[in-house]
Design a protein around this motif. Structure first.
Motif, mmCIF file in Angstrom:
data_model
loop_
_atom_site.group_PDB
_atom_site.id
_atom_site.type_symbol
_atom_site.label_atom_id
_atom_site.label_comp_id
_atom_site.label_asym_id
_atom_site.label_seq_id
_atom_site.Cartn_x
_atom_site.Cartn_y
_atom_site.Cartn_z
ATOM 1 N N LEU A 375 0.723 -1.392 -0.033
ATOM 2 C CA LEU A 375 0.099 0.045 0.080
ATOM 3 C C LEU A 375 0.892 1.257 -0.145
ATOM 4 O O LEU A 375 0.642 2.415 -0.732
ATOM 5 N N SER A 376 2.052 1.159 0.811
ATOM 6 C CA SER A 376 2.729 2.318 0.940
ATOM 7 C C SER A 376 4.158 1.915 1.365
ATOM 8 O O SER A 376 4.307 0.968 2.104
ATOM 9 N N THR A 377 5.102 2.891 1.305
ATOM 10 C CA THR A 377 6.446 2.782 2.118
ATOM 11 C C THR A 377 6.450 3.799 3.213
ATOM 12 O O THR A 377 7.410 4.035 3.830
ATOM 13 N N ASP A 378 5.378 4.496 3.571
ATOM 14 C CA ASP A 378 5.361 5.464 4.366
ATOM 15 C C ASP A 378 5.233 5.201 5.768
ATOM 16 O O ASP A 378 5.075 6.424 6.851
ATOM 17 N N GLY A 379 4.902 4.019 6.207
ATOM 18 C CA GLY A 379 5.031 3.518 7.528
ATOM 19 C C GLY A 379 3.476 3.755 8.108
ATOM 20 O O GLY A 379 2.539 3.990 7.212
ATOM 21 N N GLY A 380 3.456 3.498 9.282
ATOM 22 C CA GLY A 380 2.151 3.515 9.995
ATOM 23 C C GLY A 380 1.284 2.060 9.882
ATOM 24 O O GLY A 380 2.087 1.010 9.578
ATOM 25 N N ASN A 381 0.068 1.932 10.215
ATOM 26 C CA ASN A 381 -0.668 0.693 10.281
ATOM 27 C C ASN A 381 -1.980 1.230 9.626
ATOM 28 O O ASN A 381 -2.976 1.679 10.600
ATOM 29 N N PRO A 382 -2.089 0.749 8.378
ATOM 30 C CA PRO A 382 -3.619 1.206 8.079
ATOM 31 C C PRO A 382 -4.865 0.225 8.677
ATOM 32 O O PRO A 382 -4.430 -0.710 9.400
ATOM 33 N N ASP A 383 -5.771 0.720 8.441
ATOM 34 C CA ASP A 383 -7.042 0.109 9.229
ATOM 35 C C ASP A 383 -7.498 -0.949 8.219
ATOM 36 O O ASP A 383 -8.733 -0.837 7.843
ATOM 37 N N GLY A 384 -6.667 -2.192 8.279
ATOM 38 C CA GLY A 384 -7.195 -3.322 7.287
ATOM 39 C C GLY A 384 -7.856 -2.755 6.056
ATOM 40 O O GLY A 384 -7.494 -1.949 5.450
ATOM 41 N N LEU A 385 -8.290 -3.742 5.441
ATOM 42 C CA LEU A 385 -8.878 -3.616 3.856
ATOM 43 C C LEU A 385 -10.279 -4.265 3.918
ATOM 44 O O LEU A 385 -10.602 -5.099 4.455
ATOM 45 N N SER A 386 -11.049 -3.286 3.208
ATOM 46 C CA SER A 386 -12.543 -3.734 2.735
ATOM 47 C C SER A 386 -12.362 -4.465 1.360
ATOM 48 O O SER A 386 -11.615 -4.056 0.614
ATOM 49 N N THR A 387 -13.520 -4.970 0.909
ATOM 50 C CA THR A 387 -13.465 -5.555 -0.582
ATOM 51 C C THR A 387 -13.789 -4.392 -1.476
ATOM 52 O O THR A 387 -13.425 -4.379 -2.584
ATOM 53 N N SER A 388 -14.333 -3.271 -1.056
ATOM 54 C CA SER A 388 -14.570 -2.127 -1.886
ATOM 55 C C SER A 388 -13.250 -1.121 -1.961
ATOM 56 O O SER A 388 -13.125 -0.158 -2.656
ATOM 57 N N ASP A 389 -12.331 -1.406 -1.122
ATOM 58 C CA ASP A 389 -10.936 -0.474 -1.127
ATOM 59 C C ASP A 389 -10.252 -1.000 -2.185
ATOM 60 O O ASP A 389 -10.095 -1.896 -2.815
ATOM 61 N N PRO A 390 -9.260 0.012 -2.760
ATOM 62 C CA PRO A 390 -8.379 -0.359 -3.792
ATOM 63 C C PRO A 390 -7.285 -1.593 -3.122
ATOM 64 O O PRO A 390 -6.925 -1.161 -1.936
ATOM 65 N N GLN A 391 -7.005 -2.441 -3.957
ATOM 66 C CA GLN A 391 -6.312 -3.393 -3.366
ATOM 67 C C GLN A 391 -4.694 -3.254 -3.961
ATOM 68 O O GLN A 391 -4.532 -2.702 -4.933
ATOM 69 N N PRO A 392 -3.664 -3.210 -2.981
ATOM 70 C CA PRO A 392 -2.466 -3.225 -3.281
ATOM 71 C C PRO A 392 -1.931 -4.223 -4.182
ATOM 72 O O PRO A 392 -2.506 -5.254 -4.561
ATOM 73 N N ASP A 393 -0.651 -3.960 -4.781
ATOM 74 C CA ASP A 393 -0.167 -4.746 -5.916
ATOM 75 C C ASP A 393 0.531 -5.767 -5.075
ATOM 76 O O ASP A 393 1.577 -5.704 -4.341
ATOM 77 N N ALA A 394 0.013 -6.987 -5.196
ATOM 78 C CA ALA A 394 0.525 -8.098 -4.180
ATOM 79 C C ALA A 394 1.967 -8.396 -4.579
ATOM 80 O O ALA A 394 2.857 -8.645 -3.576
ATOM 81 N N ALA A 395 2.367 -8.364 -5.836
ATOM 82 C CA ALA A 395 4.008 -8.760 -6.329
ATOM 83 C C ALA A 395 4.653 -7.712 -5.425
ATOM 84 O O ALA A 395 5.831 -7.954 -5.014
ATOM 85 N N THR A 396 4.409 -6.409 -5.545
ATOM 86 C CA THR A 396 5.285 -5.339 -5.050
ATOM 87 C C THR A 396 5.225 -5.530 -3.346
ATOM 88 O O THR A 396 6.226 -5.240 -2.886
ATOM 89 N N GLY A 397 4.149 -5.556 -3.008
ATOM 90 C CA GLY A 397 4.068 -5.643 -1.392
ATOM 91 C C GLY A 397 5.116 -6.970 -1.038
ATOM 92 O O GLY A 397 5.645 -6.736 -0.198
ATOM 93 N N LEU A 398 5.112 -8.106 -1.730
ATOM 94 C CA LEU A 398 5.901 -8.908 -1.245
ATOM 95 C C LEU A 398 7.464 -8.833 -1.447
ATOM 96 O O LEU A 398 8.190 -9.289 -0.630
ATOM 97 N N ARG A 399 7.510 -8.162 -2.731
ATOM 98 C CA ARG A 399 9.085 -7.903 -2.709
ATOM 99 C C ARG A 399 9.638 -6.853 -1.656
ATOM 100 O O ARG A 399 10.667 -7.166 -1.218
ATOM 101 N N ARG A 400 8.783 -5.949 -1.380
ATOM 102 C CA ARG A 400 9.180 -5.051 -0.259
ATOM 103 C C ARG A 400 9.190 -5.666 1.054
ATOM 104 O O ARG A 400 10.045 -5.517 1.735
ATOM 105 N N ALA A 401 8.214 -6.549 1.174
ATOM 106 C CA ALA A 401 8.166 -7.425 2.499
ATOM 107 C C ALA A 401 9.511 -8.519 2.809
ATOM 108 O O ALA A 401 10.203 -8.095 3.867
ATOM 109 N N ARG A 402 9.887 -9.049 1.622
ATOM 110 C CA ARG A 402 10.940 -9.699 1.731
ATOM 111 C C ARG A 402 12.315 -9.014 2.072
ATOM 112 O O ARG A 402 12.920 -9.368 2.909
#
Length: 591
Positions: A375-402
């Motif tokens: 979702l972001s590299t700006d830190g913090g803890n977002p309030d979860g996700l709903s099905t109507s929210d824009p969904q993050p790019d999973a591959a980008t998130g996994l790369r950053r997480a690793r």
């Protein structure tokens, strides 16, 4: 999620890692320092780890059967979230009996069997303890409701008369962390409207009054009960909240778990009257004396959302707890300078009291970092996700997480992993009609809540409930992507997130990175600097390089790459040069 990530880019596999027994360690990994100073502790959320009986809820026998996974992964201990008797209004953090196991999870005999099996496998066991509040089903609170104002029974909780002509207004304007008022009025035994009780969380979680000697002695006895059964330590829930300021002074601001700014030492603010009061330290000094009566280096770790870090360090002084979670690091932006500042500030504050640092990126209360960083590299803890929210790019998130994970696991001190992060699991956008976190209802559906990080984890792609249990039942719905990320799809697969974690934990132990005391930042001979988004540090026998910038980084010539979170690049003009791409971390030797 919006897209299905592959198991991940290629990384050094077990076959490629050098003979680790030949790697000179900076210190003896078998030295007799307390185990918790450098342990990697794996959080098990019992409802969602493994279901032994097929009812859709994880249980203690299921956990026991899966303990070999933790050994194969390479962790040192497991931390069990609550499994005590509870009506489960807050997933077990509303405890009705601290000395028994909820039938949903098993029996006391099952708990004993789990601890015994873990010890046979060389794993320590830490259990959750919830001392700020009980369930409203606890025998003490039922007795309080049946007793008169001013009684001994009510003195165990924070009952107060209301304001207004007839006591119709709550004693203060305090708000609940979960939304809504923090006070609820009771009906007295004679049927008349009566006093109010404080609940900083759900209405079903009345706060205890820690000025009561009965409360103090009760929890000393609870500690002994579980220590006598062999547990190695306790994670203390809401450790900064037990004591409230004298007189319960007015506080009408929205209530969050944080008692001060997490943005830095210079932005601390006066804590609210319900958080981080001086009296908590006397409580933990008493607890420490109880633990010190037992052998085996028993430990306490505080869930204390406090700032500045000098305040956090007070919880881990020599006569109090052994560890405290480092939330300042968890919410820090994924940027080189911010992370370097967080590491330096943490080490300075904890070194001053002789305590080890702890590092953590995910747990049962925050959005999983594979999603958070997508979702972001700006830190913090977002309030979860709903099905109507824009969904993050999973591959980008996994790369950053690793990349973030390899940096974290190279830091000296203890580290905490949350179940499923070794599979690269994303947070789940749970459908609104399936949500169970009490914050969802108490906030009148304004807060998505924490269900997304609590979805049962996958073990086998083609099994019912992805191997979570023997049936398709699952207390929260599992997304289809979990099948692709199941353990059996990643074990022995070069480049998988699971194999990256295994290699990292193995190297961390053999290189003694957790016990290293010589972490020193470096600029890689001037080729890359923190100003360029690159964080590089020498620690023990290794160099960790996290490229969090926007340009490739040339790795030092001749350095041995021990582990990397993603594919290395090659320089078309100089095939001998190896390039570390953006959002990639490498562990080197000989740099």
């Amino acid at each position: 999620m919006s897209s299905t990530p592959s198991p991940g880019p290629s990384t050094t596999t077990d076959a490629d890692v050098p003979d680790l027994l030949a790697v000179p360690a900076t210190s003896d990994p078998d030295a007799r320092s307390p185990w918790w100073r450098s342990a990697v502790i794996y959080q098990v959320y019992p409802r969602s780890f493994a279901d032994g009986d097929g009812d859709g809820i994880g249980d203690l026998p299921g956990i026991t059967a899966r303990l070999p996974h933790l050994v194969e992964l390479g962790v040192d201990a497991l931390w069990l979230s609550p499994f005590y008797t509870s009506p489960q209004h807050d997933a077990g953090y509303d405890v009705a009996d601290y000395r028994d196991v909820d039938p949903r999870f098993g029996t006391l005999a099952d708990a004993d069997a789990l601890v015994a099996r873990a010890h046979e496998l060389g794993l320590r066991v830490v259990v959750d303890l919830v001392p700020n509040h009980t369930s409203w089903d606890h025998a003490w609170f039922r007795a309080a409701l049946a007793s008169a104002p001013g009684s001994r029974e009510r003195g165990r909780y924070l009952f107060r008369d209301g304001r207004g002509e007839h006591g119709e207004l709550p004693p203060t304007s305090w708000r609940s962390v979960f939304g809504g008022p923090a006070w609820t009025r009771v009906t007295e035994p004679d049927g008349t409207p009566g006093q109010w009780y404080l609940h900083l969380f759900d209405v079903s979680q009345p706060d205890l009054d820690w000025s009561s000697s009965e409360v103090v002695e009760e929890f000393h006895d609870v500690l002994r009960f579980w220590l006598d059964r062999g547990v190695d330590g306790f994670r203390v829930d809401v450790a900064h909240g037990l004591v409230k300021a004298d007189g319960l002074p007015e506080w009408d601001a929205a209530l969050e778990m944080i008692s001060g700014s997490l943005a830095g030492e210079g932005e601390a603010r006066t804590p609210p009257p319900m958080w981080d009061q001086e009296g908590v330290h006397e409580i933990y000094r008493g607890w420490r004396k109880v633990l010190d009566d037992y052998d085996g280096d028993r430990m306490l770790v505080a869930e204390a959302w406090v700032q500045p870090l000098s305040r956090l360090a007070r919880y881990v002084r020599a006569d109090e707890m052994q560890q405290a979670f480092n939330f300042a690091y968890l919410v820090s932006p994924l940027r080189a300078q911010d992370l370097r500042d967080a590491v330096d500030a943490t080490r300075a504050a904890l070194d001053a009291v002789g305590a080890p640092a702890t590092w953590v990126l995910s747990n049962h209360d925050v959005v999983r970092h594979a999603t958070r960083l997508g979702l972001s590299t700006d830190g913090g803890n977002p309030d979860g996700l709903s099905t109507s929210d824009p969904q993050p790019d999973a591959a980008t998130g996994l790369r950053r997480a690793r990349a973030a994970t390899l940096l974290m696991l190279a830091l000296p001190g203890g580290a905490y992993l949350y179940q499923g992060e070794e599979l690269g699991l994303p947070d789940v956008a749970v459908p609104d009609d399936a949500r169970q976190d009490p914050t969802w209802e108490r906030s009148e559906h304004a807060v998505n809540g924490r269900d997304g990080c609590r979805v049962p984890i996958p073990w086998e792609k083609d099994a019912p409930s992805f191997g979570f249990g023997p049936t398709d039942a699952s207390w929260l719905p599992q997304p289809a992507v979990y099948g692709e990320l199941a353990l059996d799809q990643q074990r022995d697969v070069p480049g998988s997130t699971y194999e990256m974690y295994r290699a990292a934990l193995r190297l961390r132990r053999e290189l003694a990175l957790g016990t290293a005391d010589d972490l020193a930042w470096t600029d890689l001979d001037g080729a890359a600097r923190v100003e360029d988004g690159v964080l590089a540090a020498r620690t023990g026998a290794a160099v960790v390089v996290a490229n969090l910038g926007e340009q490739d980084v040339v790795l030092p010539t001749g350095a041995e790459v021990l582990l990397v979170s993603g594919d290395l690049g090659a320089d078309a003009t100089d095939p001998g040069r190896r390039l570390l791409p953006p959002m990639t971390t490498a562990w080197l030797r000989g740099a």
